[in-house]
Design a protein around this motif. Structure first.
Motif, PDB file in Angstrom:
ATOM      1  N   GLY A 154      -8.902  -8.230 -14.735  1.00 51.17           N
ATOM      2  CA  GLY A 154      -8.407  -9.599 -14.628  1.00 51.17           C
ATOM      3  C   GLY A 154      -8.406 -10.139 -13.205  1.00 51.17           C
ATOM      4  O   GLY A 154      -9.263 -10.951 -12.831  1.00 51.17           O
ATOM      5  N   LYS A 155      -7.468  -9.726 -12.397  1.00 52.03           N
ATOM      6  CA  LYS A 155      -7.283 -10.290 -11.075  1.00 52.03           C
ATOM      7  C   LYS A 155      -8.510 -10.161 -10.194  1.00 52.03           C
ATOM      8  O   LYS A 155      -8.899 -11.120  -9.494  1.00 52.03           O
ATOM      9  CB  LYS A 155      -6.089  -9.636 -10.394  1.00 52.03           C
ATOM     10  N   PHE A 156      -9.148  -8.996 -10.225  1.00 48.43           N
ATOM     11  CA  PHE A 156     -10.341  -8.826  -9.394  1.00 48.43           C
ATOM     12  C   PHE A 156     -11.440  -9.799  -9.798  1.00 48.43           C
ATOM     13  O   PHE A 156     -12.056 -10.471  -8.959  1.00 48.43           O
ATOM     14  CB  PHE A 156     -10.836  -7.397  -9.465  1.00 48.43           C
ATOM     15  N   LYS A 157     -11.713  -9.863 -11.076  1.00 48.63           N
ATOM     16  CA  LYS A 157     -12.773 -10.764 -11.544  1.00 48.63           C
ATOM     17  C   LYS A 157     -12.417 -12.231 -11.271  1.00 48.63           C
ATOM     18  O   LYS A 157     -13.290 -13.045 -10.952  1.00 48.63           O
ATOM     19  CB  LYS A 157     -13.003 -10.547 -13.037  1.00 48.63           C
ATOM     20  N   GLU A 158     -11.105 -12.536 -11.419  1.00 48.05           N
ATOM     21  CA  GLU A 158     -10.681 -13.911 -11.138  1.00 48.05           C
ATOM     22  C   GLU A 158     -10.924 -14.277  -9.675  1.00 48.05           C
ATOM     23  O   GLU A 158     -11.469 -15.356  -9.378  1.00 48.05           O
ATOM     24  CB  GLU A 158      -9.208 -14.049 -11.470  1.00 48.05           C
ATOM     25  N   GLN A 159     -10.545 -13.366  -8.764  1.00 50.50           N
ATOM     26  CA  GLN A 159     -10.762 -13.624  -7.341  1.00 50.50           C
ATOM     27  C   GLN A 159     -12.249 -13.691  -7.013  1.00 50.50           C
ATOM     28  O   GLN A 159     -12.692 -14.519  -6.193  1.00 50.50           O
ATOM     29  CB  GLN A 159     -10.089 -12.542  -6.500  1.00 50.50           C
ATOM     30  N   LYS A 227     -10.939  -4.490  -3.336  1.00 53.52           N
ATOM     31  CA  LYS A 227     -10.928  -3.833  -4.646  1.00 53.52           C
ATOM     32  C   LYS A 227     -10.583  -2.354  -4.500  1.00 53.52           C
ATOM     33  O   LYS A 227      -9.738  -1.814  -5.226  1.00 53.52           O
ATOM     34  CB  LYS A 227     -12.285  -4.017  -5.310  1.00 53.52           C
ATOM     35  N   GLU A 228     -11.236  -1.660  -3.563  1.00 51.83           N
ATOM     36  CA  GLU A 228     -10.994  -0.231  -3.371  1.00 51.83           C
ATOM     37  C   GLU A 228      -9.545   0.022  -2.961  1.00 51.83           C
ATOM     38  O   GLU A 228      -8.893   0.955  -3.441  1.00 51.83           O
ATOM     39  CB  GLU A 228     -11.954   0.313  -2.305  1.00 51.83           C
ATOM     40  N   LYS A 229      -9.041  -0.851  -2.053  1.00 52.57           N
ATOM     41  CA  LYS A 229      -7.663  -0.679  -1.608  1.00 52.57           C
ATOM     42  C   LYS A 229      -6.676  -0.829  -2.767  1.00 52.57           C
ATOM     43  O   LYS A 229      -5.745  -0.015  -2.938  1.00 52.57           O
ATOM     44  CB  LYS A 229      -7.355  -1.712  -0.526  1.00 52.57           C
TER      45      LYS A 229
END
Length: 543
Positions: A154-159, A227-229
């Motif tokens: 969710g959040k990653f793809k949104e950003q 993302k990795e963090k």
């Protein structure tokens, strides 16, 4: 001179008178002796010789038994102990009366359980608390896993999408600014606009291009670093939550195990019978009234309380003297009598013969060793109880259809065994070969047959017959003619009695003579017996 010779003649006459007197006395003495001898011969011929007591050789079963006296114990004996862990001990609330016949599962002893019940209640609260903590830890773990999923999906793809949109908008703005700049440059060439307008459009184009580059950098940072963090953080949260769940689970397990242990300890306060049997209170050998199991007495962990013997599996345990232990073997048959059942005899079999002697009496006494022997009762009667006084006749040798004589009818001389006969006022001896013997009878192997009569008490009449002379080495030998370690008197080889049957000191008997086995008994009376009860068990030996 005349007087001198006259005195000489008188002395000669006196000597002659003395000789005559002596001769006369000698004649009288001879006549008296002859008359006395004649009278003794007439008296002897007139008195009839009293015949000795005779006994006949019989044919019967020979039994060699060892009589073991002891007490009854159970072959399947269950010890009932206090299993409750308690530093100060627990008080007995109730106990079943001694001697009660119980069934498996019946209540035997109840101990004070008030403290344990309180501890069980507290522990149940501790278990509920641990269950609550574990439930929260499980929820936290699930939340951490969902947070990771929420970020990745969710959040990653949104950003990422937002940055893509920024890049598209910046790219579109760049193209617009480039078109405007080109348009105003043409107008500047024609003189319709000023240079300041073109320079402003050029600044707007640079700004639009910078916005596009910034969007690209944001996308690269998001995909490669942010993302990795975030993944590392979310996974760390999950690992932490999992560790907390395991910790809380272990804590719950410990609390539950403690609760289970306390509940088990609480159940131990009610001691039930593990099998059918008869209740026997345990009393240590050194114990007194204070050691008796009773209501109100405090008992400690692992303390023996009761014994529950199985009345269908009972033993007789007693001590056998070292002089006879070599004869006793596992598997030998036995006949058992109980004082509580005086008119009954029970069958038994030797189950255990200890390899090592029992500890000696520290207060002194006999140096003879004794070995504990266990005889299994094959058909125990109903109502038999541990502790009953019993005797077991262990059959160590049995010979059917044997020729038997009383042991008093046989004696040993010069390494050979003899019997005496008395027929028509004449004495005679017969050398015989003998077999095993017991306290009463001896087996005859050769030179006699059933019904033959021999003299009873042959040892006392051995001077009536002519016996071979004994060699010196035979006189000093302690071995019997059969090569056994014991001589025919039942004593170890080489051991002498204090007196012989005729009252002479040891060593004055005719060389090489020995009575029959069992013909003489040991000095001091009957068989040796020990004390019963906690102090030890006695035996009586029948040889």
């Amino acid at each position: 001179m005349k007087n001198h010779y006259g005195n000489f003649n008188n002395g000669k006459s006196s000597s002659g008178k003395i000789l005559k007197t002596l001769f006369f006395l000698l004649v009288i003495l001879c006549v008296t002796a002859g008359g006395g001898y004649a009278a003794w011969q007439r008296l002897k011929s007139s008195v009839k010789i009293e015949p000795p007591q005779l006994v006949k050789v019989k044919r019967d079963t020979f039994l060699h038994e060892i009589l073991e006296r002891g007490s009854v114990e159970s072959a399947s004996n269950v010890d009932i102990r206090c299993q409750v862990e308690s530093a100060g001990g627990l008080t007995i609330i109730s106990v079943v009366p001694e001697g009660t016949i119980v069934k498996k599962g019946d209540l035997l002893v109840e101990l004070d359980s008030s403290t344990l019940r309180e501890n069980v209640s507290k522990q149940r609260i501790a278990v509920l608390t641990s269950q609550s903590k574990l439930a929260q830890s499980v929820a936290n773990l699930k939340t951490a896993k969902l947070a990771l999923q929420e970020y990745v999906e969710g959040k990653f793809k949104e950003q990422e999408k937002q940055i893509y949109n920024e890049m598209l908008a910046a790219q579109d703005d760049v193209r617009t600014k480039e078109d405007n700049l080109s348009y105003y440059k043409r107008l500047l060439e024609r003189g319709y606009v000023t240079n300041s307008k073109v320079e402003a459009d050029l600044f707007d184009l640079d700004k639009a291009q910078n916005s596009f580059e910034l969007a690209k950098i944001k996308l690269t940072v998001l995909q490669n670093i942010t993302k990795e963090k975030n993944l590392v953080q979310y996974e760390a949260d999950i690992t932490k939550a999992e560790a907390q769940v395991k910790s809380d689970q272990e804590s719950l397990n410990l609390e539950e195990e403690r609760l289970k242990h306390l509940e088990t300890q609480l159940s131990y306060c009610r001691i039930t019978a593990p099998q059918d049997g008869q209740v026997i209170y345990y009393l240590p050998r050194w114990g007194g009234d204070e050691d008796i199991i009773k209501e109100g007495k405090r008992v400690n962990e692992r303390q023996m309380l009761l014994r529950l013997p199985d009345p269908t599996q009972m033993n007789v345990k007693g001590l056998v003297n070292e002089a006879n232990i070599r004869l006793v073997k596992v598997g030998q048959n036995a006949k058992i009598r109980l004082e509580a059942f005086p008119n009954q005899e029970f069958n038994g079999i030797v189950k255990i013969v200890n390899d090592y002697p029992e500890p000696g009496n520290w207060m002194g006494g006999s140096m003879s060793k004794e070995y504990m022997t266990t005889v299994l009762i094959l058909n125990p009667p109903e109502g038999i109880k541990p502790g009953l006084t019993a005797e077991a006749r262990i059959i160590v040798n049995e010979i059917p259809n044997a020729l038997l004589l009383p042991v008093q009818a046989v004696f040993v001389h010069s390494g050979k065994t003899y019997v005496l006969t008395f027929n028509n006022d004449k004495w005679d001896k017969i050398e015989v070969k003998t077999g095993p013997s017991n306290d009463k009878e001896i087996v005859i192997l050769e030179n006699l047959k059933e019904g033959d009569s021999v003299v009873l008490g042959a040892w006392s009449h051995r001077d009536k017959v002519e016996l071979p002379k004994v060699k010196e080495d035979e006189n000093n030998s302690g071995e019997n003619p059969e090569g056994r370690g014991d001589n025919l008197e039942g004593r170890p080889a080489g051991e002498r009695r204090g007196e012989n049957p005729e009252g002479r000191p040891a060593g004055e008997r005719p060389a090489g003579d020995r009575p029959a086995p069992g013909g003489e008994r040991r000095r001091g009376g009957g068989p040796q017996r020990g004390a019963f009860g906690n102090g030890g068990l006695g035996i009586e030996i029948l040889r």
